[in-house]
Design a protein around this motif. Structure first.
Motif, short mmCIF file in Angstrom:
data_model
loop_
_atom_site.label_atom_id
_atom_site.label_comp_id
_atom_site.label_asym_id
_atom_site.label_seq_id
_atom_site.Cartn_x
_atom_site.Cartn_y
_atom_site.Cartn_z
N ASN A 243 0.63 -1.18 -0.12
CA ASN A 243 0.29 -0.18 0.16
C ASN A 243 0.94 1.46 -0.36
O ASN A 243 1.31 1.80 0.92
CB ASN A 243 -0.86 -0.13 1.50
N ILE A 244 1.62 1.74 -1.05
CA ILE A 244 1.43 3.14 -1.64
C ILE A 244 0.70 4.15 -1.18
O ILE A 244 0.75 5.04 -1.81
CB ILE A 244 2.53 3.51 -2.63
N SER A 245 0.60 4.63 0.00
CA SER A 245 -0.10 5.56 0.04
C SER A 245 -0.23 7.14 -0.01
O SER A 245 -0.77 8.21 -0.48
CB SER A 245 -0.84 5.86 1.83
N SER A 246 1.51 7.53 -0.39
CA SER A 246 1.14 8.30 -0.92
C SER A 246 1.24 8.81 -2.11
O SER A 246 1.73 9.97 -3.01
CB SER A 246 3.41 8.61 -0.59
N LEU A 247 2.04 7.33 -2.68
CA LEU A 247 2.07 8.10 -4.08
C LEU A 247 0.73 8.82 -4.96
O LEU A 247 -0.12 8.06 -5.13
CB LEU A 247 2.03 6.52 -5.09
N TYR A 268 -3.74 -0.90 -4.48
CA TYR A 268 -2.73 -0.18 -3.26
C TYR A 268 -2.21 1.47 -3.71
O TYR A 268 -1.16 1.58 -3.20
CB TYR A 268 -1.64 -1.22 -3.37
N LEU A 269 -2.69 2.20 -4.56
CA LEU A 269 -2.66 2.75 -4.95
C LEU A 269 -4.09 4.25 -4.09
O LEU A 269 -4.92 4.74 -5.49
CB LEU A 269 -2.64 3.52 -6.53
N PRO A 270 -4.28 4.67 -2.66
CA PRO A 270 -5.52 5.60 -2.79
C PRO A 270 -5.19 6.70 -3.28
O PRO A 270 -6.30 7.44 -3.20
CB PRO A 270 -5.26 4.91 -1.55
N LYS A 271 -3.94 7.58 -3.54
CA LYS A 271 -4.21 8.67 -3.33
C LYS A 271 -3.70 8.85 -4.81
O LYS A 271 -2.84 10.01 -4.92
CB LYS A 271 -2.92 9.76 -2.42
N GLN A 294 -10.28 7.31 -5.98
CA GLN A 294 -11.37 8.44 -6.89
C GLN A 294 -10.54 10.20 -6.04
O GLN A 294 -10.90 11.06 -6.88
CB GLN A 294 -11.88 8.89 -4.77
N GLU A 295 -9.76 10.29 -6.33
CA GLU A 295 -8.35 10.94 -5.81
C GLU A 295 -7.40 11.69 -7.50
O GLU A 295 -6.92 12.46 -7.83
CB GLU A 295 -7.69 11.67 -5.50
#
Length: 770
Positions: A243-247, A268-271, A294-295
């Motif tokens: 999970n690369i939450s900052s990418l 794994y790319l929420p942002k 969503q972003e």
């Protein structure tokens, strides 16, 4: 810059030599050490346009007060050197390695150069920031860059570094920024790059990197942006299991990546905000997991081999601003849910296999600036709701099967710049107000539709127009003379309509259209009259007016169109001689005057056209000998002089045209023998000398024409035997030697050639009569 701006070279040399001797006997450094190091740099600067170093770096002030130099508050030593954007030129001296307290070195956006960086820089173990961006360094990136254990920021972009990425860089455990883009780096991305556990920005784009993308790249949990575009990377996109939450950005555009987009990649790319995978070789469907992001603001998947339908779930990406899905194998309908993307500014899905109608919900996209659905299989009408797109600048719907009228509201937009609707089934009139409310319109392309009625003169109010294309419709009425008011016009295409212009009066209106490059009004039979003398005032590069019933002679003033590259006056009623002034058109590459009633001899001034590649004079009444100097136009590829009244022999000089592809001299009154060295036409594919009065034998060198596919010598007075060398012309598809006076037998080699073609299903049978 004068020498007075710098310390004299001899003094610097003495200072530095004394410094090296004294420094070798001491283990400590001080501010004087720093001063000498900076003086050495100043001495290596050969250009300082603003005299910033010359007037500020001197012994009269403390080093700590020098411009772009910062000292530490504790040790009073130089800790930062920032020469960013000072337009300096020169090299980096080894003495900079003596700035032992230096933590920041920024010489970006200058013109420093050198194939090797001084190894003494490796002594700067306190460095946290190094920026050499946008200079002229070349050679390989030194492996000793890996010794900067405190380094957080390394920018070497915008230079000419080559070779591989040193694996030693992967030991910089504190590195957060690595900018190596816009160089000439080669080889593979080191697998050990995954060791950079604090890396946030990785820019390796615009190089020549090859091999696959290391899976370890997507094991760096701190990544914010990764740019690998414009390289030669192959293989598949690595799966992401972390999970690369900052990418926020993945840019892999213009590589040779293959395979499917990993189906679970976006779990794994929420942002993720920018996904750029265009211009690769990716296949398969668009993963459904993508629509969980969503972003996401930018989605670029164009120029791949993606297939399947566009999922309705695309409507979930409500933050999207730009979509590019074109040039894929996508099919099906455009989802209605695209109308939910209220932030959308650019929607581009050209050159796919989309069917159905254009959703009216697109009219909800009030921020939309660019819409491109061109080259699909769309049907139905243009939605009236397009009138709601107040910010629309670009509308491309060409090459579809869209029908109905063009909504008048499209021509009432004050922001639109490009309208391209060509090759559809649009019908009806253009609104009489067309052009009145289009102050920014630059391109209007409506060609190859079913539009009719007159062309509204109000179009000339769209004063920024550069391209106006109405060809292949059913427009009628007069050609507006107000077109000449469009001073920025570059292309005017009116071909294949039923337009009228008595005595071609509209041509005079273009005298001040200095940007006009293309002027085409061919295939309008109601245009008649003589070419006006004012034609010489045009500045066009291409002038096409075939099939327009133009009569009279070609005015000599045509030789004043000095930029002319292509002139086509075929299928008119032109009479009189070809004006010698045409020889002044030094840029001319194509000259076509076929199917007229031109007479007289060919002016030798034609031989001055050294750029001419295509010369078409067939079906006229030209007479006299063919000028021998035509053989001097070595750029000729196509020469058609057939169906005229040329006499005398074929000039032997024509064999100088060693790049000629097609040559037709048929249906004239030519006599004498065929050129003996006909074999010099090594690349020719078609020869037609039929229906003349040629005599003598066929030269044996005809067997050297290995690319020949068409040969007709029929209807002459040729004699002797048929050369055996015909048998080697295995590419020959048409051969006509009939109605001559040949003797002997048909060569066995030629019989074999005919047998081969008769038994082949892939190639047409050659024809030989008589």
């Amino acid at each position: 810059m004068g020498n007075t701006c710098f310390i004299p070279a001899l003094m610097v040399a003495l200072l530095l030599s004394n410094f090296v001797v004294s420094f070798s006997t001491k283990t400590t450094t001080n501010i004087s050490t720093d001063q000498l190091a900076l003086f050495a740099l100043k001495a290596h600067v050969i250009s300082d346009p603003q005299n910033l170093l010359a007037t500020n770096w001197s012994t009269t002030t403390s080093v700590c007060n020098w411009i772009r130099v910062t000292c530490g508050s504790r040790h009073h030593r130089v800790v930062d050197l920032n020469l960013f954007g000072m337009n300096l030129s020169g090299t980096i001296p080894p003495h900079l390695g003596n700035l032992s307290f230096l933590a920041g070195l920024n010489i970006g956006y200058n013109s420093f150069h050198g194939s090797t960086l001084p190894i003494e820089l490796a002594n700067l173990r306190r460095l946290k920031v190094i920026s050499l961006s946008n200079n002229n360094f070349n050679g390989e990136i030194p492996s000793w860059f890996g010794s900067f254990s405190q380094l957080r920021y390394l920018a070497l972009d915008g230079n000419n570094f080559m070779g591989a990425i040193p694996s030693s860089l992967c030991s910089l455990s504190k590195l957060e920024v690595l900018y190596l883009h816009q160089n000439n780096l080669q080889g593979q991305i080191p697998m050990a790059i995954g060791n950079l556990s604090n890396l946030r920005w990785l820019y390796l784009d615009n190089n020549q990197l090859s091999g696959s993308i290391p899976f370890s790249v997507f094991g760096i949990s701190s990544l914010v942006e990764i740019f690998l575009s414009y390289n030669q990377l192959i293989g598949s996109i690595p799966s992401i299991q972390l999970n690369i939450s900052s990418l926020e950005t993945i840019a892999l555009t213009l590589n040779n990546l293959t395979g499917h987009i990993p189906p679970n990649m976006f779990d794994y790319l929420p942002k993720i905000r920018g996904l750029y995978l265009s211009e690769n070789l990716l296949s398969g469907r668009i993963p459904i997991s993508l629509f969980k992001c969503q972003e996401l603001e930018d989605l670029s998947l164009s120029f791949n081999y993606l297939e399947g339908v566009i999922p309705e779930e695309i409507g979930n990406l409500t933050m999207l601003k730009r979509i590019a899905l074109g040039h894929n194998g996508l099919k099906g309908k455009i989802p209605l849910q695209i109308g939910n993307l209220l932030s959308l500014e650019k929607l581009s899905i050209p050159n796919c296999h989309l069917t159905g109608t254009i959703p009216s919900t697109i009219g909800n996209l009030s921020f939309l600036k660019s819409l491109d659905f061109s080259d699909n299989n769309l049907t139905g009408q243009i939605p009236l709701q397009f009138g709601n797109l107040a910010k629309l600048e670009v509308l491309y719907l060409g090459i579809n099967s869209i029908s109905g009228i063009i909504p008048p509201c499209i021509f009432n937009s004050s922001s639109v710049r490009f309208i391209e609707l060509l090759m559809n089934r649009l019908s009806g009139y253009l609104p009489s107000s067309t052009g009145l409310w289009l102050p920014k319109l630059e391109v209007l392309e409506l060609g190859q539709n079913e539009l009719y009625g007159s062309i509204p003169p109000s179009i000339s109010n769209a004063s920024r127009l550069t391209t106006l294309s109405f060809g292949s419709n059913s427009f009628s009425g007069n050609i507006p003379i107000d077109f000449g008011n469009l001073r920025d016009l570059q292309k005017l295409s009116l071909e294949n309509n039923s337009l009228f212009s008595s005595e071609l009066t509209f041509l005079s209106s273009f005298a001040n259209s200095k940007h006009l490059i293309f002027l085409g009004f061919s295939g309008n039979p109601l245009i008649s009259g003589k070419l006006p003398i004012s034609i010489g005032n045009l500045s066009v590069e291409q002038f096409h007016s075939f099939g327009c019933n133009i009569k009279g002679s070609i005015p000599g003033e045509i030789g004043n169109i000095s930029n002319l590259i292509s002139l086509n006056l075929d299928n008119n009623k032109l009479t009189g001689p070809i004006p010698p002034t045409i020889g002044r058109l030094q840029k001319l590459q194509s000259l076509s005057l076929q199917e007229n009633k031109l007479g007289g001899s060919l002016p030798t001034e034609l031989c001055h056209l050294k750029s001419l590649g295509f010369l078409y004079f067939a079906d006229n009444e030209l007479a006299g000998p063919i000028p021998a100097c035509l053989g001097d136009i070595v750029s000729l590829r196509y020469l058609f002089l057939d169906s005229n009244k040329f006499s005398n022999s074929i000039p032997s000089t024509l064999t100088r045209l060693t790049d000629i592809l097609r040559l037709n001299l048929s249906s004239n009154c030519l006599s004498g023998a065929l050129p003996i060295d006909i074999g010099k036409w090594k690349v020719i594919t078609s020869i037609d000398f039929s229906k003349n009065q040629l005599s003598g034998e066929i030269p044996k060198s005809v067997g050297d024409l290995m690319d020949l596919t068409y040969l007709s010598l029929s209807g002459n007075r040729l004699q002797g035997s048929i050369p055996e060398s015909f048998g080697v012309l295995i590419g020959l598809q048409f051969l006509d030697l009939s109605r001559n006076n040949f003797s002997g037998i048909i060569p066995k080699s030629l019989e074999k050639l005919f047998t081969m073609y008769r038994t082949s299903t892939a190639t047409p049978t050659p024809t030989m009569q008589g």
